[in-house]
Design an enzyme around this catalytic site. Sequence first.
Site, PDB file in Angstrom:
ATOM      1  N   GLY A  82       0.769  -1.346   0.016  1.00 45.73           N
ATOM      2  CA  GLY A  82      -0.046  -0.118  -0.093  1.00 45.73           C
ATOM      3  C   GLY A  82       0.978   1.140  -0.018  1.00 45.73           C
ATOM      4  O   GLY A  82       2.005   1.210   0.224  1.00 45.73           O
TER       5      GLY A  82
ATOM      6  N   THR B 225      -6.231  -2.868  -2.099  1.00 46.28           N
ATOM      7  CA  THR B 225      -6.067  -1.378  -2.223  1.00 46.28           C
ATOM      8  C   THR B 225      -4.406  -1.026  -2.386  1.00 46.28           C
ATOM      9  O   THR B 225      -4.243  -0.182  -2.727  1.00 46.28           O
ATOM     10  CB  THR B 225      -6.723  -0.692  -1.043  1.00 46.28           C
ATOM     11  OG1 THR B 225      -5.781  -0.965  -0.019  1.00 46.28           O
ATOM     12  CG2 THR B 225      -7.955  -0.466  -0.951  1.00 46.28           C
ATOM     13  N   GLY B 226      -3.593  -2.194  -2.268  1.00 48.20           N
ATOM     14  CA  GLY B 226      -2.326  -2.121  -2.637  1.00 48.20           C
ATOM     15  C   GLY B 226      -1.741  -2.266  -3.970  1.00 48.20           C
ATOM     16  O   GLY B 226      -2.642  -3.047  -4.734  1.00 48.20           O
TER      17      GLY B 226
ATOM     18  N   LEU C  99      -3.075 -17.597   9.906  1.00 45.81           N
ATOM     19  CA  LEU C  99      -1.713 -17.309   9.196  1.00 45.81           C
ATOM     20  C   LEU C  99      -0.885 -18.515   9.210  1.00 45.81           C
ATOM     21  O   LEU C  99      -0.005 -18.834   9.824  1.00 45.81           O
ATOM     22  CB  LEU C  99      -0.970 -16.299  10.054  1.00 45.81           C
ATOM     23  CG  LEU C  99      -1.803 -14.846  10.580  1.00 45.81           C
ATOM     24  CD1 LEU C  99      -0.638 -13.858  11.213  1.00 45.81           C
ATOM     25  CD2 LEU C  99      -2.157 -14.251   9.068  1.00 45.81           C
TER      26      LEU C  99
ATOM     27  N   SER D  90      -5.117  -2.092   5.911  1.00 51.49           N
ATOM     28  CA  SER D  90      -6.532  -1.596   6.024  1.00 51.49           C
ATOM     29  C   SER D  90      -6.781  -0.586   4.813  1.00 51.49           C
ATOM     30  O   SER D  90      -5.969   0.217   4.516  1.00 51.49           O
ATOM     31  CB  SER D  90      -6.915  -0.768   7.177  1.00 51.49           C
ATOM     32  OG  SER D  90      -8.193  -0.406   7.305  1.00 51.49           O
TER      33      SER D  90
ATOM     34  N   ASN E 197      -5.018 -11.716  14.568  1.00 56.22           N
ATOM     35  CA  ASN E 197      -3.861 -12.607  14.022  1.00 56.22           C
ATOM     36  C   ASN E 197      -2.289 -12.080  14.462  1.00 56.22           C
ATOM     37  O   ASN E 197      -1.532 -13.083  14.795  1.00 56.22           O
ATOM     38  CB  ASN E 197      -4.364 -12.927  12.597  1.00 56.22           C
ATOM     39  CG  ASN E 197      -5.655 -13.889  12.401  1.00 56.22           C
ATOM     40  OD1 ASN E 197      -6.125 -14.575  13.484  1.00 56.22           O
ATOM     41  ND2 ASN E 197      -6.081 -13.880  11.417  1.00 56.22           N
TER      42      ASN E 197
ATOM     43  N   TYR F 147     -14.845   2.229   9.250  1.00 58.21           N
ATOM     44  CA  TYR F 147     -13.101   2.520   9.435  1.00 58.21           C
ATOM     45  C   TYR F 147     -12.850   3.010  10.830  1.00 58.21           C
ATOM     46  O   TYR F 147     -11.992   2.556  11.446  1.00 58.21           O
ATOM     47  CB  TYR F 147     -12.765   3.534   8.398  1.00 58.21           C
ATOM     48  CG  TYR F 147     -11.423   4.089   8.270  1.00 58.21           C
ATOM     49  CD1 TYR F 147     -10.376   3.056   7.809  1.00 58.21           C
ATOM     50  CD2 TYR F 147     -10.739   5.411   8.719  1.00 58.21           C
ATOM     51  CE1 TYR F 147      -8.994   3.301   7.869  1.00 58.21           C
ATOM     52  CE2 TYR F 147      -9.517   5.376   8.834  1.00 58.21           C
ATOM     53  CZ  TYR F 147      -8.643   4.569   8.396  1.00 58.21           C
ATOM     54  OH  TYR F 147      -7.289   4.859   8.420  1.00 58.21           O
TER      55      TYR F 147
ATOM     56  N   LYS G 152     -10.658   0.863  13.533  1.00 55.93           N
ATOM     57  CA  LYS G 152      -9.476   1.400  14.158  1.00 55.93           C
ATOM     58  C   LYS G 152      -9.555   1.567  15.817  1.00 55.93           C
ATOM     59  O   LYS G 152      -8.447   1.181  16.662  1.00 55.93           O
ATOM     60  CB  LYS G 152      -9.167   2.672  13.517  1.00 55.93           C
ATOM     61  CG  LYS G 152      -8.549   2.542  12.176  1.00 55.93           C
ATOM     62  CD  LYS G 152      -7.346   1.741  11.987  1.00 55.93           C
ATOM     63  CE  LYS G 152      -6.917   1.882  10.738  1.00 55.93           C
ATOM     64  NZ  LYS G 152      -5.424   1.171  10.382  1.00 55.93           N
TER      65      LYS G 152
ATOM     66  N   TYR H 295      -4.017  -7.231  24.899  1.00 56.01           N
ATOM     67  CA  TYR H 295      -2.666  -7.980  24.518  1.00 56.01           C
ATOM     68  C   TYR H 295      -1.395  -7.378  25.095  1.00 56.01           C
ATOM     69  O   TYR H 295      -0.497  -8.096  25.706  1.00 56.01           O
ATOM     70  CB  TYR H 295      -2.455  -7.977  23.144  1.00 56.01           C
ATOM     71  CG  TYR H 295      -3.117  -9.359  22.489  1.00 56.01           C
ATOM     72  CD1 TYR H 295      -2.530 -10.679  22.207  1.00 56.01           C
ATOM     73  CD2 TYR H 295      -4.455  -9.235  21.981  1.00 56.01           C
ATOM     74  CE1 TYR H 295      -3.251 -11.684  21.678  1.00 56.01           C
ATOM     75  CE2 TYR H 295      -5.186 -10.312  21.442  1.00 56.01           C
ATOM     76  CZ  TYR H 295      -4.556 -11.411  21.169  1.00 56.01           C
ATOM     77  OH  TYR H 295      -5.128 -12.416  21.034  1.00 56.01           O
TER      78      TYR H 295
END
Length: 318
Positions: free
Chosen positions: A13, A38-39, A64, A81, A105, A151, A155, A165
């Site tokens: 991106g 989007t990248g 993953l 994102s 993940n 969005y 976030k 975490y």
Amino acid sequence: MKIKNVLISGGAGFLGSHICNYYMANKYNVYSIDNLSTGFISNIKNFINEPNFTFVKYDIVKPLKNKVFSTKFDLIINMASPASPPQYQKLALETLQAGSTGTMNLLELAMRDNARFFHASTSEVYGEPEVHPQPEFYKGNVNSYGPRSMYDEAKRYAEALIYVYHYKYQVNTTIARFFNTYGPNMDANDGRVVSNFIVQALKGIDITIYGDGSQTRSFCYVDDLVKGIVALINSKESGPINLGNPSEFTIKQLAEKVIKLTRSKSKIIYKPLPADDPTQRKPVITLAKSKLNWKPVISLDDGLIRTIDYFSTIINTQ
């Protein structure tokens, strides 16, 4: 901690590719993953054949399980994102999933490897601010049920995940909140205001302002932002910390600058302001200055000239 292996999600991106460029230039082993929603591969084409660069087309929302994830990472940078309103409104569920499942993940991966985890958050967590300028302790004024909520809330949820975490599982995390970054490798069609205005001006078509143009933004050139990101990663700070340029401009002022710098004959036209579009944006960067010894140094005019040069090349080769 000596960083050797760096995983960058969203690495193809706009911002992710610049992060790849930094770590490649500094001889790290860079693993870039991106689902290319989007990248663009073109953003990282200079690295593809380098022995210390690995690109994998992958969606972080999935488990993953690709072999690349068997690598032990020292640093995980989450840039994945959609980031402009047309993108995240088109990819609404994908945006929510990237902020939730995708972020979790990567946090699990960071916990497995005892890696430093950096997350790209946004000034959008402040919503339509009732405090101006916006410091990190401001809790925001966000509409959780509206055309930008996928969005904004993705976030905000990601930040909440990272908090858990960090404090419950002692993962080495940090968060930056970005304010309107611009520069080369932006998608000409992604709908962000800087790229919109420059492309319209270079093509000589009307420049579209939504609203009356009095709404403000603080524009940070990408090179400045990358330096801030690296300083934060290399610090012991957990954040969140604002990274942005506190010089505030109206959207009309931006349009006028672009017209002047491109010597365009474009005219400015006005259309209704979309719902929940913030009317003010300006970061307080006291923490970044004191904790990271960082502040932006590239002026809006200088950054626009560099960005115009980039888009001039892109448009002329289309």
